[in-house]
Design a protein around this motif. Structure first.
Motif, PDB file in Angstrom:
ATOM      1  N   LEU A 145     186.165 128.732  74.650  1.00  0.00           N
ATOM      2  CA  LEU A 145     186.332 129.741  73.377  1.00  0.00           C
ATOM      3  C   LEU A 145     187.237 130.606  74.056  1.00  0.00           C
ATOM      4  O   LEU A 145     187.548 130.997  75.156  1.00  0.00           O
ATOM      5  CB  LEU A 145     185.159 130.487  73.050  1.00  0.00           C
ATOM      6  CG  LEU A 145     184.180 129.759  72.459  1.00  0.00           C
ATOM      7  CD1 LEU A 145     182.725 130.676  72.006  1.00  0.00           C
ATOM      8  CD2 LEU A 145     184.732 129.200  71.042  1.00  0.00           C
ATOM      9  N   PRO A 146     188.368 131.358  73.258  1.00  0.00           N
ATOM     10  CA  PRO A 146     189.153 132.302  73.517  1.00  0.00           C
ATOM     11  C   PRO A 146     188.520 133.428  74.119  1.00  0.00           C
ATOM     12  O   PRO A 146     187.748 134.040  73.660  1.00  0.00           O
ATOM     13  CB  PRO A 146     190.279 132.694  72.389  1.00  0.00           C
ATOM     14  CG  PRO A 146     189.334 132.487  71.298  1.00  0.00           C
ATOM     15  CD  PRO A 146     188.442 131.113  71.645  1.00  0.00           C
ATOM     16  N   GLY A 147     189.071 134.125  75.350  1.00  0.00           N
ATOM     17  CA  GLY A 147     188.415 135.314  75.765  1.00  0.00           C
ATOM     18  C   GLY A 147     188.966 136.389  75.070  1.00  0.00           C
ATOM     19  O   GLY A 147     189.996 136.595  74.386  1.00  0.00           O
ATOM     20  N   ALA A 173     196.919 134.479  55.177  1.00  0.00           N
ATOM     21  CA  ALA A 173     197.320 133.170  55.980  1.00  0.00           C
ATOM     22  C   ALA A 173     196.085 132.862  56.906  1.00  0.00           C
ATOM     23  O   ALA A 173     195.117 133.771  57.095  1.00  0.00           O
ATOM     24  CB  ALA A 173     198.521 133.938  57.102  1.00  0.00           C
ATOM     25  N   ALA A 174     196.100 131.887  57.377  1.00  0.00           N
ATOM     26  CA  ALA A 174     195.013 131.319  58.188  1.00  0.00           C
ATOM     27  C   ALA A 174     195.629 130.393  59.290  1.00  0.00           C
ATOM     28  O   ALA A 174     196.781 129.867  58.972  1.00  0.00           O
ATOM     29  CB  ALA A 174     193.934 130.547  57.540  1.00  0.00           C
ATOM     30  N   ALA A 175     195.216 130.405  60.661  1.00  0.00           N
ATOM     31  CA  ALA A 175     195.583 129.389  61.279  1.00  0.00           C
ATOM     32  C   ALA A 175     194.460 128.979  62.305  1.00  0.00           C
ATOM     33  O   ALA A 175     193.538 129.646  62.491  1.00  0.00           O
ATOM     34  CB  ALA A 175     196.686 130.064  62.517  1.00  0.00           C
ATOM     35  N   LEU A 176     194.593 127.795  63.007  1.00  0.00           N
ATOM     36  CA  LEU A 176     193.702 127.231  63.931  1.00  0.00           C
ATOM     37  C   LEU A 176     194.239 127.271  65.293  1.00  0.00           C
ATOM     38  O   LEU A 176     195.596 127.110  65.666  1.00  0.00           O
ATOM     39  CB  LEU A 176     193.488 125.672  63.673  1.00  0.00           C
ATOM     40  CG  LEU A 176     192.087 125.040  64.457  1.00  0.00           C
ATOM     41  CD1 LEU A 176     190.900 125.706  64.250  1.00  0.00           C
ATOM     42  CD2 LEU A 176     192.280 123.575  64.626  1.00  0.00           C
ATOM     43  N   ALA A 177     193.710 127.950  66.264  1.00  0.00           N
ATOM     44  CA  ALA A 177     194.301 128.292  67.601  1.00  0.00           C
ATOM     45  C   ALA A 177     193.478 127.545  68.773  1.00  0.00           C
ATOM     46  O   ALA A 177     192.064 127.362  68.506  1.00  0.00           O
ATOM     47  CB  ALA A 177     194.260 129.938  67.711  1.00  0.00           C
ATOM     48  N   THR A 178     193.943 127.268  69.773  1.00  0.00           N
ATOM     49  CA  THR A 178     193.297 126.858  70.991  1.00  0.00           C
ATOM     50  C   THR A 178     192.777 128.043  71.686  1.00  0.00           C
ATOM     51  O   THR A 178     193.055 129.216  71.378  1.00  0.00           O
ATOM     52  CB  THR A 178     194.270 126.168  72.111  1.00  0.00           C
ATOM     53  OG1 THR A 178     195.258 127.035  72.458  1.00  0.00           O
ATOM     54  CG2 THR A 178     195.165 125.099  71.209  1.00  0.00           C
ATOM     55  N   ALA A 179     191.835 127.883  72.463  1.00  0.00           N
ATOM     56  CA  ALA A 179     191.281 128.916  73.473  1.00  0.00           C
ATOM     57  C   ALA A 179     192.461 129.704  74.287  1.00  0.00           C
ATOM     58  O   ALA A 179     192.200 130.731  74.726  1.00  0.00           O
ATOM     59  CB  ALA A 179     190.300 128.160  74.697  1.00  0.00           C
TER      60      ALA A 179
END
Length: 271
Positions: A145-147, A173-179
């Motif tokens: 998970l992102p810190g 708007a919406a976005a999928l993000a990496t950790a």
């Protein structure tokens, strides 16, 4: 003659009235039009399962994502196409999408889905409160998970990618993000729920898993957005605005990390 496919914005003439007088100029508005989603599978003719108001663009992704979030599919659709029925009016030509599955949906869509909703509608059409609270069963996100340091950067990263908002000031708007904070897919729509549907649908249509480390949204974190995040298998939901009590309750029950009031300076974790 075929109707031109609608775009995400339309031009209009406006009178801008300020303290120093009137100025006439051209402006742009976010397009809002209905989209009817039809569902078919072998042995079952296409039937309407939902109508929503949306910003045209990425319509196939919207349909695919909505089906995932409703718990109706677990595999990518066989085909998605604009409907070509002879009885469609020119205005309907690019506003009706048919999703064809390789097999039956995970459950019968039933009468409750054959309804309509506004661009702000997330769980409209549910027959009972218990049904609305029951998020579709999806495997939880097992990755990193992102810190907090990454979480605080996500809304600004999303804002930098909001091209339609820059032109109109009228879309979510919406976005999928990496950790690590990389935005994998960004989508905009006049409806915030639609924007999330499009993000999930973009992954599904591309043959990729819909889940990811974090879903970032430009507004508040209502219950229905948490439900969609859980259904897609997302690890964290990061919002610019506040969550609701039901959003926090569902996030806690589902093991979803939920952040609100996120700015570069701070974020508040609720679950």
């Amino acid at each position: 003659m075929s109707t031109r496919r609608p775009g995400p914005t339309v031009r209009t003439r406006v009178h801008e009235l300020g303290a120093d007088g009137e100025r006439r100029h051209e402006d742009r508005l976010a397009t809002e039009e209905p989209l009817e989603i039809r569902l078919a599978w072998p042995g079952a003719p296409a039937r309407r399962v939902w109508v929503t108001m949306r910003t045209p663009g990425h319509d196939f992704e919207l349909a695919a994502g909505w089906l995932v979030h409703e718990g109706l599919v677990t595999a990518p659709p066989h085909t998605i196409a604009y409907c070509t029925d002879a009885d469609l009016t020119p205005e309907q030509e690019f506003n009706v999408v048919t999703v064809t599955l390789a097999g039956p949906p995970t459950r019968d869509p039933g009468h409750r889905h054959a309804g309509s909703g506004s661009s702000a509608c997330g769980v409209c059409g549910k027959d009972t409160i218990a049904e609305a609270l029951a998020a579709p069963a999806t495997a939880r996100w097992a990755g990193d998970l992102p810190g907090p340091d990454v979480v605080r950067t996500l809304p600004d990263r999303l804002r930098e990618a909001q091209r339609v908002f820059d032109a109109t000031g009228g879309v979510h708007a919406a976005a999928l993000a990496t950790a690590e904070g990389e935005l994998l897919v960004v989508r905009e729509d006049v409806g915030r729920h639609n924007a999330v549907d499009k993000v999930t649908g973009a992954r599904v249509v591309a043959g990729q898993p819909p889940g990811g480390a974090a879903l970032v949204v430009s507004g508040r974190a209502g219950f229905e957005l948490v439900q969609k995040a859980v259904a897609a298998g997302v690890g964290a939901l990061v919002a610019v605005g506040a969550p609701t009590s039901l959003a926090v309750r569902l996030a806690e029950d589902a093991g979803l990390a939920l952040y609100g009031f996120t700015t570069p300076q701070r974020t508040v974790r609720y679950a």
